[in-house]
Design a protein around this motif. Sequence first.
Motif, mmCIF file in Angstrom:
data_model
loop_
_atom_site.group_PDB
_atom_site.id
_atom_site.type_symbol
_atom_site.label_atom_id
_atom_site.label_comp_id
_atom_site.label_asym_id
_atom_site.label_seq_id
_atom_site.Cartn_x
_atom_site.Cartn_y
_atom_site.Cartn_z
ATOM 1 N N ALA A 114 43.737 152.077 15.202
ATOM 2 C CA ALA A 114 43.084 152.773 16.313
ATOM 3 C C ALA A 114 43.974 152.818 17.558
ATOM 4 O O ALA A 114 43.527 153.176 18.651
ATOM 5 N N PHE A 115 45.243 152.423 17.392
ATOM 6 C CA PHE A 115 46.228 152.492 18.483
ATOM 7 C C PHE A 115 47.476 153.206 17.977
ATOM 8 O O PHE A 115 47.778 153.163 16.781
ATOM 9 N N ARG A 116 48.192 153.841 18.891
ATOM 10 C CA ARG A 116 49.457 154.465 18.484
ATOM 11 C C ARG A 116 50.557 154.100 19.470
ATOM 12 O O ARG A 116 50.286 153.822 20.645
ATOM 13 N N HIS A 117 51.776 154.077 18.918
ATOM 14 C CA HIS A 117 52.970 153.745 19.694
ATOM 15 C C HIS A 117 53.321 154.889 20.635
ATOM 16 O O HIS A 117 53.328 156.046 20.229
ATOM 17 N N TYR A 123 44.681 137.356 30.239
ATOM 18 C CA TYR A 123 45.061 137.774 31.600
ATOM 19 C C TYR A 123 45.547 139.227 31.589
ATOM 20 O O TYR A 123 45.107 140.049 32.390
ATOM 21 N N GLY A 124 46.440 139.516 30.653
ATOM 22 C CA GLY A 124 47.036 140.864 30.613
ATOM 23 C C GLY A 124 46.012 141.949 30.325
ATOM 24 O O GLY A 124 46.072 143.032 30.907
ATOM 25 N N LEU A 125 45.044 141.655 29.442
ATOM 26 C CA LEU A 125 44.037 142.678 29.100
ATOM 27 C C LEU A 125 42.987 142.827 30.203
ATOM 28 O O LEU A 125 42.214 143.785 30.196
ATOM 29 N N SER A 126 42.983 141.891 31.155
ATOM 30 C CA SER A 126 42.027 141.967 32.276
ATOM 31 C C SER A 126 42.590 142.755 33.454
ATOM 32 O O SER A 126 41.872 142.993 34.429
ATOM 33 N N GLN A 127 43.865 143.130 33.392
ATOM 34 C CA GLN A 127 44.486 143.844 34.510
ATOM 35 C C GLN A 127 44.106 145.334 34.478
ATOM 36 O O GLN A 127 43.794 145.865 33.404
ATOM 37 N N PRO A 128 44.157 146.001 35.642
ATOM 38 C CA PRO A 128 43.834 147.440 35.657
ATOM 39 C C PRO A 128 44.715 148.226 34.665
ATOM 40 O O PRO A 128 44.218 149.084 33.932
ATOM 41 N N GLN A 129 46.020 147.974 34.668
ATOM 42 C CA GLN A 129 46.888 148.484 33.594
ATOM 43 C C GLN A 129 47.040 147.341 32.598
ATOM 44 O O GLN A 129 47.732 146.358 32.852
ATOM 45 N N LYS A 130 46.346 147.461 31.474
ATOM 46 C CA LYS A 130 46.424 146.382 30.478
ATOM 47 C C LYS A 130 47.874 146.182 30.052
ATOM 48 O O LYS A 130 48.635 147.154 29.916
ATOM 49 N N ALA A 131 48.246 144.933 29.825
ATOM 50 C CA ALA A 131 49.643 144.635 29.497
ATOM 51 C C ALA A 131 49.731 143.320 28.722
ATOM 52 O O ALA A 131 48.897 142.433 28.893
ATOM 53 N N VAL A 132 50.740 143.240 27.862
ATOM 54 C CA VAL A 132 51.063 141.979 27.177
ATOM 55 C C VAL A 132 52.571 141.802 27.294
ATOM 56 O O VAL A 132 53.319 142.757 27.039
ATOM 57 N N THR A 134 46.075 152.689 27.709
ATOM 58 C CA THR A 134 47.187 152.012 27.030
ATOM 59 C C THR A 134 47.282 150.531 27.403
ATOM 60 O O THR A 134 46.814 150.099 28.448
ATOM 61 N N ILE A 135 47.953 149.806 26.509
ATOM 62 C CA ILE A 135 48.447 148.452 26.810
ATOM 63 C C ILE A 135 49.954 148.609 27.003
ATOM 64 O O ILE A 135 50.651 149.105 26.105
ATOM 65 N N HIS A 136 50.431 148.219 28.169
ATOM 66 C CA HIS A 136 51.873 148.306 28.457
ATOM 67 C C HIS A 136 52.546 147.090 27.812
ATOM 68 O O HIS A 136 52.215 145.955 28.150
ATOM 69 N N LEU A 168 50.920 150.822 23.866
ATOM 70 C CA LEU A 168 50.047 151.042 22.710
ATOM 71 C C LEU A 168 48.834 151.794 23.233
ATOM 72 O O LEU A 168 48.118 151.292 24.116
ATOM 73 N N GLU A 169 48.648 153.008 22.711
ATOM 74 C CA GLU A 169 47.603 153.891 23.254
ATOM 75 C C GLU A 169 46.383 153.895 22.348
ATOM 76 O O GLU A 169 46.502 154.103 21.128
ATOM 77 N N SER A 170 45.236 153.692 22.948
ATOM 78 C CA SER A 170 43.983 153.725 22.191
ATOM 79 C C SER A 170 43.677 155.176 21.794
ATOM 80 O O SER A 170 43.613 156.047 22.658
ATOM 81 N N VAL A 171 43.483 155.413 20.486
ATOM 82 C CA VAL A 171 43.251 156.798 20.046
ATOM 83 C C VAL A 171 41.789 157.205 20.212
ATOM 84 O O VAL A 171 41.447 158.371 20.035
#
Length: 334
Positions: free
Chosen positions: A246-249, A35-44, A286-288, A264-267
């Motif tokens: 492949a992600f950074r804090h 659900y979270g990765l399907s949102q416009p602002q990805k989130a977990v 990013t994933i928030h 978490l930002e995709s590099v």
Amino acid sequence: MVPLSLAKSLASSPRSAEQCSADEATALFRADVLYGLSQPQKAVPPKYFYDEAGSRLFDLICRLPDYYPTRCELEILKARAAEIGALAGPGASLVEFGSGSSIKVRLLLDAMAAPAAYVPIDISGPHMRAAVTRLAEAYPGVAMVPVEADFTQSVRLPPLEDGRRVGFFPGSTIGNFTPEAATAFLAHVGDVLGAGSALVVGFDLAKDRAVLEAAYDDRQGITAAFNLNLLARINREVGADFEPSAFRHRAFLNGAESRIEMHLESVRQQEVSIGRHHFAFARGETIHTENSYKFSADAFLAMVRHAGWRQHAVWTDPKGWFAVAALERDGEGR
Ligand SMILES: C[S@@+](CC[C@H](N)C(=O)[O-])C[C@H]1O[C@@H](n2cnc3c(N)ncnc32)[C@H](O)[C@@H]1O
């Protein structure tokens, strides 16, 4: 207890579970991630930080020089322990929401007259039980009744003695909720503890951007490891193929919302799969993963009143960086 429907601070699937089995917990985790990765602002949701590795990393964060909340809150609790002990009264039961390593609670147990029971509630079961085993050795006269559960859901307390029920919610975990969800959560805590109970809750105060951002982006990279551990957990438990390197804090103050945000930002541009579900990431997307709200005492106390609690006291550390509120709920109680 009526199941609680909380507006979550971060995207979460509409499903919920109460003190569920391991299989159900994994299914819920998977549903929340999809659900979270399907949102416009990805989130977990941030509650998923706390597997065993995440709980250990959080303990390391608490010892970092830049992470002031733990030090400031301990300072307040030490200074005010006797007042909290008096508020609890003799034979009280202490219920901690999100107990982690159960360190701060020792100050309260030491100050309380003949505490009857300690009920830690935490989603990170093995870590909580190990902490309680250590605590039980130091407090043989206190009944230890750990509850592994998601505290945002319907929580049933075990049968307790007649003394006052005192909730303890330290660590500024309340700041992980939006103000609306925090108000709903405080009301939920009141329902769980019942009439006549008390609550001691730690919350972080708004302050200088540099101090805040250093606390959530330490030079040793411990908070980065804590944040990135979430991807390793999702890979292991949900079968995703995240490449953590492949992600950074990222952690920054969102001044308009008065909150630190962790992402978490995709590099690079990439795709991540979970079974037949595929999620595209643009470079820089990013994933928030967490909000940590910073309050004024007045704003916090307004939430508390809306949630049905009465202020007994609010204490801050000498720098005025952190605060602890002692609250009471009307009624006869037990
Ligand atoms: C910020 S840490 C605070 C730990 C400790 N109380 C302290 O003050 O150092 C948050 C704790 O709450 C637990 N937690 C987070 N979300 C939770 C949830 N939804 N239900 C139960 N426990 C949760 C975590 O496992 C962790 O132990």
